[in-house]
Design an enzyme around this catalytic site. Sequence first.
Site, mmCIF file in Angstrom:
data_model
loop_
_atom_site.group_PDB
_atom_site.id
_atom_site.type_symbol
_atom_site.label_atom_id
_atom_site.label_comp_id
_atom_site.label_asym_id
_atom_site.label_seq_id
_atom_site.Cartn_x
_atom_site.Cartn_y
_atom_site.Cartn_z
ATOM 1 N N PHE A 13 0.873 -1.221 0.019
ATOM 2 C CA PHE A 13 -0.061 0.149 -0.141
ATOM 3 C C PHE A 13 0.902 1.254 -0.046
ATOM 4 O O PHE A 13 1.856 1.327 0.787
ATOM 5 C CB PHE A 13 -0.794 0.017 1.155
ATOM 6 C CG PHE A 13 -1.664 1.255 1.374
ATOM 7 C CD1 PHE A 13 -2.570 1.664 0.365
ATOM 8 C CD2 PHE A 13 -1.712 1.996 2.559
ATOM 9 C CE1 PHE A 13 -3.328 2.780 0.621
ATOM 10 C CE2 PHE A 13 -2.345 3.194 2.596
ATOM 11 C CZ PHE A 13 -3.277 3.836 1.679
ATOM 12 N N GLY A 14 0.690 2.207 -1.065
ATOM 13 C CA GLY A 14 1.425 3.598 -0.938
ATOM 14 C C GLY A 14 0.074 4.683 -0.613
ATOM 15 O O GLY A 14 -0.716 4.640 -1.293
ATOM 16 N N TYR A 15 0.692 5.417 0.460
ATOM 17 C CA TYR A 15 0.094 6.625 0.578
ATOM 18 C C TYR A 15 0.457 7.977 0.357
ATOM 19 O O TYR A 15 0.236 8.732 0.784
ATOM 20 C CB TYR A 15 -0.519 6.605 2.070
ATOM 21 C CG TYR A 15 0.585 6.396 3.067
ATOM 22 C CD1 TYR A 15 1.160 5.336 3.378
ATOM 23 C CD2 TYR A 15 0.896 7.621 3.771
ATOM 24 C CE1 TYR A 15 2.340 5.157 4.381
ATOM 25 C CE2 TYR A 15 2.051 7.443 4.699
ATOM 26 C CZ TYR A 15 2.495 6.317 4.793
ATOM 27 O OH TYR A 15 3.711 6.118 5.688
ATOM 28 N N GLY A 16 2.012 7.914 0.026
ATOM 29 C CA GLY A 16 2.840 9.099 -0.237
ATOM 30 C C GLY A 16 3.418 8.862 -1.623
ATOM 31 O O GLY A 16 2.508 8.650 -2.650
ATOM 32 N N SER A 17 4.593 9.031 -1.831
ATOM 33 C CA SER A 17 5.377 9.138 -2.905
ATOM 34 C C SER A 17 5.039 7.771 -3.939
ATOM 35 O O SER A 17 5.104 7.904 -5.116
ATOM 36 C CB SER A 17 6.755 9.152 -2.909
ATOM 37 O OG SER A 17 7.435 8.461 -2.112
ATOM 38 N N GLU A 104 13.105 2.918 1.399
ATOM 39 C CA GLU A 104 11.885 3.748 2.423
ATOM 40 C C GLU A 104 12.233 3.360 3.829
ATOM 41 O O GLU A 104 11.809 3.814 4.713
ATOM 42 C CB GLU A 104 10.413 2.686 2.428
ATOM 43 C CG GLU A 104 10.051 2.591 1.016
ATOM 44 C CD GLU A 104 9.856 3.733 0.141
ATOM 45 O OE1 GLU A 104 9.878 4.919 0.617
ATOM 46 O OE2 GLU A 104 9.163 3.728 -0.806
HETATM 47 C C1 BEZ Z 1 4.350 5.693 0.417
HETATM 48 O O1 BEZ Z 1 3.442 4.762 0.880
HETATM 49 O O2 BEZ Z 1 4.284 6.166 -0.295
HETATM 50 C C2 BEZ Z 1 5.631 5.555 1.345
HETATM 51 C C3 BEZ Z 1 5.534 5.443 2.848
HETATM 52 C C4 BEZ Z 1 6.692 5.659 3.491
HETATM 53 C C5 BEZ Z 1 8.067 6.004 2.938
HETATM 54 C C6 BEZ Z 1 7.997 6.075 1.821
HETATM 55 C C7 BEZ Z 1 7.069 6.210 0.858
#
Ligand code: BEZ
Length: 239
Positions: A13-17, A104
């Site tokens: 799951f990605g919630y950021g970059s 990460e």
């Molecule tokens: C992400 O979910 O995009 C993410 C989360 C932690 C570190 C880097 C990216």
Amino acid sequence: MSNGTTSQEFWLFGYGSLIWKPPPHFDRRIPGFVTGYVRRFWQASQDHRGTPEAPGRVVTLIERSYWEQLKDHHDSAPERVWGVAYRIIPGRVAEVKDYLDIREINGYTIHYTPFHPATGVDLAILPTQTPIKTLVYIGTPENDQFVGPEDPHQVVDVIFRSHGPSGPNPDYLFGLEEALNELSPESGDGHVTDLSNRLREMMAARRVPTPDPSPSLPQEHHFRRAASVDEQEETEKAS
Ligand code: BEZ
């Protein structure tokens, strides 16, 4: 497994970059959300959007029950944290996990959370049962890079000034805002929008041009972007 994914399947799951910078070797990209968390720009970034001397700010997830005990300038948060789930091609999972552990690190640790696909996602690309068990990187309050609640003006000031190996910190904030807006009509996040608006105002006041919107990801949510881990690393550092 009880959630319908087979033990061979690995979902992230990605919630950021990760929303707009996918991991290598994925074959499915599904928009959706997790619950029980709040997304905040409360993680210092020394390795991507800042440096050890001048850390930038990136997002982490806060457990909602913990966040409710804090005094936050943004005192509301959506029940759903929108993002994207990626299925990694079986056979490339170990390679991708190694890559992610490097990409990460910096305070983030591995957690697992149920992911709910958005309404309307093609059932043919989903596991037979949902929610999907996904791995997620979280910078918890115990990690050294966790900053906690800050005045939004202060956060934006740090973002405005910060730059790291993955590029300017403002590009990260605007990239996240844009990527979220593209996921679903419901996927906006008031915390991200408010910080973006403040940053635009700050840049306009200082006559700094705001970056052009980055090219959108294709709308079909099952494709492969990078041919190799090396190629993906390049993309992350170069943007
Ligand atoms: C992400 O979910 O995009 C993410 C989360 C932690 C570190 C880097 C990216």
